[in-house]
Design a protein around this motif. Structure first.
Motif, short mmCIF file in Angstrom:
data_model
loop_
_atom_site.label_atom_id
_atom_site.label_comp_id
_atom_site.label_asym_id
_atom_site.label_seq_id
_atom_site.Cartn_x
_atom_site.Cartn_y
_atom_site.Cartn_z
N LEU A 280 0.82 -1.21 0.00
CA LEU A 280 0.00 0.00 0.00
C LEU A 280 0.86 1.26 0.00
CD1 LEU A 280 -2.83 -1.01 2.49
CD2 LEU A 280 -3.02 -0.71 0.02
N ILE A 281 1.91 1.25 0.78
CA ILE A 281 2.83 2.40 0.80
C ILE A 281 3.51 2.55 -0.57
CG2 ILE A 281 4.98 3.27 1.79
CD1 ILE A 281 4.03 2.09 4.46
N GLY A 282 3.93 1.44 -1.15
CA GLY A 282 4.54 1.49 -2.48
C GLY A 282 3.59 2.00 -3.54
N ALA A 283 2.32 1.59 -3.47
CA ALA A 283 1.32 2.08 -4.43
C ALA A 283 1.10 3.57 -4.27
CB ALA A 283 0.01 1.31 -4.25
N ALA A 284 1.09 4.05 -3.03
CA ALA A 284 0.92 5.48 -2.79
C ALA A 284 2.11 6.27 -3.35
CB ALA A 284 0.76 5.75 -1.30
N PHE B 158 11.79 -1.96 -1.16
CA PHE B 158 13.13 -1.43 -1.39
C PHE B 158 13.21 0.09 -1.33
CE2 PHE B 158 13.15 -5.55 -3.70
CZ PHE B 158 14.06 -6.19 -2.88
N GLY B 159 12.08 0.76 -1.26
CA GLY B 159 12.07 2.21 -1.10
C GLY B 159 12.52 2.95 -2.34
N VAL B 160 13.26 4.03 -2.13
CA VAL B 160 13.70 4.89 -3.23
C VAL B 160 14.62 4.15 -4.21
CG1 VAL B 160 14.94 7.02 -3.79
CG2 VAL B 160 13.36 6.98 -1.88
#
Length: 79
Positions: free
Chosen positions: A33-37, A63-65
């Motif tokens: 969900l955080i990645g989709a945002a 993996f973030g940025v």
């Protein structure tokens, strides 16, 4: 006395293993969900357009940025 200690340690280990396996799917969903945002916010800029799928969201969420940069590079220049 030693049997009680072994049973107690085994019980604690079983509870910890169950806790890990119950929390894991929720952590994966939360990261997705955080990645989709993040992908949605990147798509709003219009500079890079990345299709929002579960796999892409999971890559960015885990993996973030660096995952976002590698995914953008892969989708726009290699593929």
């Amino acid at each position: 006395m030693i049997e009680i200690s072994i049973g107690l340690v085994a019980g604690i280990l079983i509870i910890l293993a169950l806790k890990f396996f119950i929390e894991l799917p929720f952590k994966i969903i939360w990261n997705s969900l955080i990645g989709a945002a993040i992908l949605y916010l990147v798509n709003l800029t219009g500079f890079i357009v990345i299709k929002i799928t579960f796999v892409h969201a999971l890559i960015v969420g885990l993996f973030g940025v660096p995952g976002l940069i590698l995914l953008a590079f892969y989708l726009n220049f290699i593929k």
